[in-house]
Design an enzyme around this catalytic site. Structure first.
Site, short mmCIF file in Angstrom:
data_model
loop_
_atom_site.label_atom_id
_atom_site.label_comp_id
_atom_site.label_asym_id
_atom_site.label_seq_id
_atom_site.Cartn_x
_atom_site.Cartn_y
_atom_site.Cartn_z
N GLY A 29 0.82 -1.20 0.00
CA GLY A 29 0.00 0.00 0.00
C GLY A 29 0.86 1.25 0.00
O GLY A 29 2.09 1.20 0.12
N THR A 31 1.29 3.74 2.14
CA THR A 31 2.09 4.06 3.33
C THR A 31 3.26 3.10 3.48
O THR A 31 4.37 3.52 3.82
CB THR A 31 1.20 4.02 4.59
OG1 THR A 31 0.01 4.77 4.35
CG2 THR A 31 1.93 4.62 5.78
N ASP A 83 3.56 -2.30 8.35
CA ASP A 83 2.55 -2.28 7.30
C ASP A 83 1.56 -1.16 7.61
O ASP A 83 1.49 -0.66 8.73
CB ASP A 83 1.83 -3.63 7.25
CG ASP A 83 1.14 -3.89 5.93
OD1 ASP A 83 1.06 -2.98 5.09
OD2 ASP A 83 0.65 -5.04 5.73
N GLU A 105 -0.51 -10.42 3.77
CA GLU A 105 -0.21 -9.51 4.87
C GLU A 105 -0.44 -10.18 6.22
O GLU A 105 0.36 -10.02 7.14
CB GLU A 105 -1.07 -8.25 4.75
CG GLU A 105 -0.64 -7.34 3.61
CD GLU A 105 -1.60 -6.19 3.38
OE1 GLU A 105 -1.16 -5.16 2.83
OE2 GLU A 105 -2.79 -6.31 3.74
#
Length: 232
Positions: A29, A31, A83, A105
């Site tokens: 993602g 970030t 994450d 994840e």
């Protein structure tokens, strides 16, 4: 700070928790990609780490920037996963999967001693559910599986449209494991713990985007800096 600047600040703070010699889980993602960029600068400066990426997209970026990678077959135990999250509540329950990598994840995060979540301030909520909950489903019997998801969700006071995710061409989105994702527009999830347990008992459901009891800390970029949040 803007949301983009908040993400960068949280990512920069997260790198402070990375120690030489660590085995890292690296998320997926926007970030998490900021974290990869900051980590790569530390690696260029001599930091010795090895990472397990949670998606092909993350693997590509890390490789391009010179971060050494491995996999969970060769490195089954990790020190730390960093994450992002689509939402988190005061207990650090998460909704993840907006980028389509929720299964990998979760596997990577639960193979780690610790998970640090990095986000901007907009991801903090009092109750999960405003962000549509992703659920990864195998293609075989998907319609029947989704009917069962709706029944279970209703029993936990979760109602709303459940839609199969599509890609930019309007075709069914496929995860890196070639499964569908259904996004559940519940609006609110009053009992995330119970719903997560029940969803994972449905045949055909690979995994839900509810991450319960996994995150150990959140680093949240705000207008004035980075807040460090631990589960209540």
């Amino acid at each position: 700070m803007t949301p983009a600047e908040q993400k960068k600040a949280a990512a920069a703070k997260a790198v402070e928790f990375v120690e030489d010699g660590m085995k890292l889980g690296i998320g997926t993602g926007s970030t998490a990609e900021e974290f990869v960029r900051v980590l790569a600068e530390r690696v260029k400066g001599g930091l010795n780490v090895i990472g397990v990426p949670t998606s092909e997209r993350t693997a590509k970026l890390a490789t391009e920037l010179g971060v050494k990678l491995t996999n969970l077959d060769d490195t089954p135990h990790l020190d730390l996963t960093i994450d992002g999250a689509d939402e988190f509540d005061p207990a650090l329950r998460l909704i993840k999967g907006g980028g389509g990598a929720l299964l990998r994840e979760k596997i990577v995060a639960t193979s780690s001693d610790r998970m640090i979540v990095i986000t901007d301030a907009s991801k903090k909520v009092a109750m999960l559910g405003a962000f549509p909950l992703p659920i990864e489903v195998i293609p075989f019997g998907a319609v029947a599986t989704v009917r069962r998801i709706a029944e279970i969700a209703s029993a936990y006071d979760c109602h709303g449209k459940i839609a199969r995710r599509v890609d930019s061409y309007g075709e069914p989105f496929l995860t890196d494991s070639s499964n569908f994702i259904f996004d559940c527009h519940f609006g609110r999830i009053p009992d995330a713990d119970a719903l997560a347990r029940e969803l994972n008992l449905i045949p055909g459901v690979v995994e839900s985007g509810l991450f319960i009891g996994i995150a150990t800390m959140a680093l949240v970029g705000t207008a004035s800096g980075v807040d460090m949040i631990e589960p209540k």
